[in-house]
Write a protein that holds these residues in place. Sequence first.
Motif, PDB file in Angstrom:
ATOM      1  N   UNK A 163      61.691   0.217  -1.295  1.00 51.49           N
ATOM      2  CA  UNK A 163      62.480   0.839  -0.231  1.00 51.49           C
ATOM      3  C   UNK A 163      62.090   2.298  -0.043  1.00 51.49           C
ATOM      4  N   UNK A 164      61.963   3.005  -1.151  1.00 45.78           N
ATOM      5  CA  UNK A 164      61.614   4.432  -1.090  1.00 45.78           C
ATOM      6  C   UNK A 164      60.152   4.682  -1.435  1.00 45.78           C
ATOM      7  N   UNK A 165      59.395   3.611  -1.685  1.00 41.67           N
ATOM      8  CA  UNK A 165      57.971   3.695  -2.040  1.00 41.67           C
ATOM      9  C   UNK A 165      57.751   4.657  -3.199  1.00 41.67           C
ATOM     10  N   UNK A 166      58.514   4.438  -4.257  1.00 44.55           N
ATOM     11  CA  UNK A 166      58.527   5.359  -5.390  1.00 44.55           C
ATOM     12  C   UNK A 166      58.159   4.652  -6.686  1.00 44.55           C
ATOM     13  N   UNK A 167      57.264   5.273  -7.451  1.00 41.98           N
ATOM     14  CA  UNK A 167      56.917   4.808  -8.793  1.00 41.98           C
ATOM     15  C   UNK A 167      57.859   5.459  -9.799  1.00 41.98           C
ATOM     16  N   UNK A 168      58.315   4.668 -10.759  1.00 39.43           N
ATOM     17  CA  UNK A 168      59.191   5.195 -11.799  1.00 39.43           C
ATOM     18  C   UNK A 168      58.477   5.154 -13.136  1.00 39.43           C
ATOM     19  N   UNK A 169      58.437   6.310 -13.817  1.00 41.43           N
ATOM     20  CA  UNK A 169      57.847   6.416 -15.154  1.00 41.43           C
ATOM     21  C   UNK A 169      58.936   6.823 -16.140  1.00 41.43           C
ATOM     22  N   UNK A 170      58.902   6.220 -17.333  1.00 40.60           N
ATOM     23  CA  UNK A 170      59.881   6.554 -18.364  1.00 40.60           C
ATOM     24  C   UNK A 170      59.214   7.294 -19.516  1.00 40.60           C
ATOM     25  N   UNK A 171      60.037   7.945 -20.320  1.00 41.17           N
ATOM     26  CA  UNK A 171      59.559   8.794 -21.416  1.00 41.17           C
ATOM     27  C   UNK A 171      58.708   7.988 -22.408  1.00 41.17           C
ATOM     28  N   UNK A 211      48.164   7.229  -6.341  1.00 42.97           N
ATOM     29  CA  UNK A 211      49.407   6.564  -6.730  1.00 42.97           C
ATOM     30  C   UNK A 211      49.504   5.218  -6.025  1.00 42.97           C
ATOM     31  N   UNK A 212      49.303   4.179  -6.792  1.00 48.20           N
ATOM     32  CA  UNK A 212      49.337   2.826  -6.251  1.00 48.20           C
ATOM     33  C   UNK A 212      50.478   2.049  -6.889  1.00 48.20           C
ATOM     34  N   UNK A 213      50.859   0.951  -6.242  1.00 51.51           N
ATOM     35  CA  UNK A 213      51.917   0.103  -6.787  1.00 51.51           C
ATOM     36  C   UNK A 213      51.370  -1.301  -7.000  1.00 51.51           C
ATOM     37  N   UNK A 214      51.357  -1.797  -8.244  1.00 49.75           N
ATOM     38  CA  UNK A 214      51.801  -1.130  -9.478  1.00 49.75           C
ATOM     39  C   UNK A 214      50.892   0.046  -9.849  1.00 49.75           C
ATOM     40  N   UNK A 215      51.373   0.886 -10.756  1.00 52.04           N
ATOM     41  CA  UNK A 215      50.661   2.115 -11.087  1.00 52.04           C
ATOM     42  C   UNK A 215      49.329   1.827 -11.770  1.00 52.04           C
ATOM     43  N   UNK A 216      48.377   2.697 -11.532  1.00 51.17           N
ATOM     44  CA  UNK A 216      47.057   2.567 -12.168  1.00 51.17           C
ATOM     45  C   UNK A 216      47.190   2.548 -13.691  1.00 51.17           C
ATOM     46  N   UNK A 217      46.374   1.684 -14.300  1.00 47.75           N
ATOM     47  CA  UNK A 217      46.368   1.606 -15.749  1.00 47.75           C
ATOM     48  C   UNK A 217      47.438   0.715 -16.338  1.00 47.75           C
ATOM     49  N   UNK A 241      62.780  10.727 -17.131  1.00 47.15           N
ATOM     50  CA  UNK A 241      62.233   9.862 -16.082  1.00 47.15           C
ATOM     51  C   UNK A 241      61.489  10.703 -15.061  1.00 47.15           C
ATOM     52  N   UNK A 242      60.357  10.184 -14.603  1.00 49.24           N
ATOM     53  CA  UNK A 242      59.598  10.779 -13.502  1.00 49.24           C
ATOM     54  C   UNK A 242      59.576   9.784 -12.347  1.00 49.24           C
ATOM     55  N   UNK A 243      59.758  10.267 -11.142  1.00 41.82           N
ATOM     56  CA  UNK A 243      59.622   9.439  -9.947  1.00 41.82           C
ATOM     57  C   UNK A 243      58.635  10.100  -8.988  1.00 41.82           C
ATOM     58  N   UNK A 244      57.654   9.311  -8.540  1.00 46.38           N
ATOM     59  CA  UNK A 244      56.593   9.839  -7.674  1.00 46.38           C
ATOM     60  C   UNK A 244      56.432   8.903  -6.479  1.00 46.38           C
ATOM     61  N   UNK A 245      56.484   9.451  -5.276  1.00 47.54           N
ATOM     62  CA  UNK A 245      56.262   8.646  -4.068  1.00 47.54           C
ATOM     63  C   UNK A 245      54.762   8.390  -3.909  1.00 47.54           C
ATOM     64  N   UNK A 246      54.419   7.151  -3.593  1.00 48.07           N
ATOM     65  CA  UNK A 246      52.992   6.823  -3.453  1.00 48.07           C
ATOM     66  C   UNK A 246      52.383   7.517  -2.244  1.00 48.07           C
ATOM     67  N   UNK A 247      53.199   7.857  -1.266  1.00 48.31           N
ATOM     68  CA  UNK A 247      52.682   8.544  -0.071  1.00 48.31           C
ATOM     69  C   UNK A 247      52.267   9.978  -0.369  1.00 48.31           C
ATOM     70  N   UNK A 275      54.683   3.500 -17.163  1.00 46.37           N
ATOM     71  CA  UNK A 275      55.090   2.972 -15.856  1.00 46.37           C
ATOM     72  C   UNK A 275      56.197   1.945 -16.049  1.00 46.37           C
ATOM     73  N   UNK A 276      57.263   2.091 -15.274  1.00 48.76           N
ATOM     74  CA  UNK A 276      58.428   1.220 -15.424  1.00 48.76           C
ATOM     75  C   UNK A 276      58.566   0.248 -14.257  1.00 48.76           C
ATOM     76  N   UNK A 277      58.587   0.772 -13.011  1.00 38.45           N
ATOM     77  CA  UNK A 277      58.827  -0.096 -11.860  1.00 38.45           C
ATOM     78  C   UNK A 277      58.460   0.617 -10.575  1.00 38.45           C
ATOM     79  N   UNK A 278      58.506  -0.148  -9.483  1.00 38.58           N
ATOM     80  CA  UNK A 278      58.222   0.395  -8.150  1.00 38.58           C
ATOM     81  C   UNK A 278      59.383   0.052  -7.231  1.00 38.58           C
ATOM     82  N   UNK A 279      59.873   1.054  -6.531  1.00 41.63           N
ATOM     83  CA  UNK A 279      60.957   0.847  -5.566  1.00 41.63           C
ATOM     84  C   UNK A 279      60.355   0.760  -4.171  1.00 41.63           C
TER      85      UNK A 279
END
Length: 457
Positions: free
Chosen positions: A339-347, A377-383, A365-371, A333-337
């Motif tokens: 504005x777009x309600x998106x979680x960012x995951x890096x390799x 999918x929560x912000x910050x990401x689980x774990x 990179x993976x991006x997943x909307x919490x909606x 898990x890298x960050x949460x945006x």
Amino acid sequence: MTIIRQPSLFGIQELYDMEPTQKYEAIISAIDLDRIYHAINKKSRLGAPVELNYAGMIISFFIRYIERIPTIKDLIKRLNDDFIFKMNCGFLVSDSTPSEAAYSRLVTKLSESDILEKSFESVTLAAVTEGFIVDEVIAIDATHFEARDKAPAKKEEKSETTPKKRGRKSKEEREQYLKDQAEKEANLPLYEKKIEAQLDVPLDILRAEVPMNPKWGVKKNADGKNEYWFGYKAHLAVGASSQYILQSLFSSGSLNDGKAAIALLKGMDQRLPLTSASYQTLDAGYDFEPIYEQIHRMGQQSVIAYNKRNEGEMIGFDKNFAPTCFREHSYKYDSFDPKYETLKYTRPKECSDCPLANEGICQKVYKIKITTDLRRYTAPARGSKAWKNIFKQRTAVERVNAYLKEFYQLNNVRYRTGKRAKVHFDMVALIYNASKLAADRIQAELIQQQQAHNFCF
């Protein structure tokens, strides 16, 4: 060189160590007693004249909780034996000590009014306005306490006279069965329906329809075994850093913890200007989709322990729903945006020397909307470390539950009906918040005096 003296921390314990007169004044002044007096005072000129000092009765009723006096009988004895205590409670020399029946009538009047709830909200709002409640994280949980009387004997259920038909239902029978079930669900009381039925119900109705009669409750203890009690539940929303009770709800012991959450959340959202609040943290007993939905509607984030409930594993994701690479290493898990309600995951770091990384099989990179799924999918990401740090703050509500039981007599219910037992619960919550506010005001005054002293030097 100027010596700067650091102000000492002033808390509830220091407040309760003060002289009785100062202590009572500090705590009672945080409560609008005039409002309570006018709510329960006799409105009509007809009937027998009022000879009792109702103002003194109200103050002594509050001081009973401050001084941890277990019963009204003990309070009356203290008033008769201790002249100074009686004066501190607001009684005059000429006033007679109220009887147990008089205090019982006072409790009845309080039970027929919502004045204690309004006073609690007024104290909490004052703490917010004065800058003592600036919590970013809010913790929600419930605690049980027993009723005064033992549980009544269970009635034997009558066996059905008509035996159930065995085997698969026909299409017509199944349609009729589903229709009957839907009609039965629609006619259930609000708190017996599914939690999602509460989402669009106004707050006033949610609070008015809470079941309050003592019932059997069950909860798993630390050993994983069921623990039963007959009585009630106290549902609290507590500021993780300030440890103020932001919302409270009294219910029967049988009410599921999750079914009280939406009323607490809506209460905070509609009745308190909590501009600093960003996260709601709850344990696995609150892991229901409507609760995530309500928190999302409030513009906040859910940090709730996940309850698997026999759900199958998701292919391509780990136990915290982070995506995995071809070799099943979890993305970080890298960050949460927001504005777009998106979680960012890096390799994953394990992929740095993986031959598949250069062949385009694994994404960088993976991006997943919490909606996509608010529960998973929560912000910050689980774990993540940030998620764990926020979840740890949930212990604040457990500490407050312990304070209410140990120091404010939450366990000491002296009334038989749920309506009157609610007066006891409302008094405990009100006195606790008033004590917190009194301690914070004294602390702020001490800091101000210290700053003025340092400025002079």
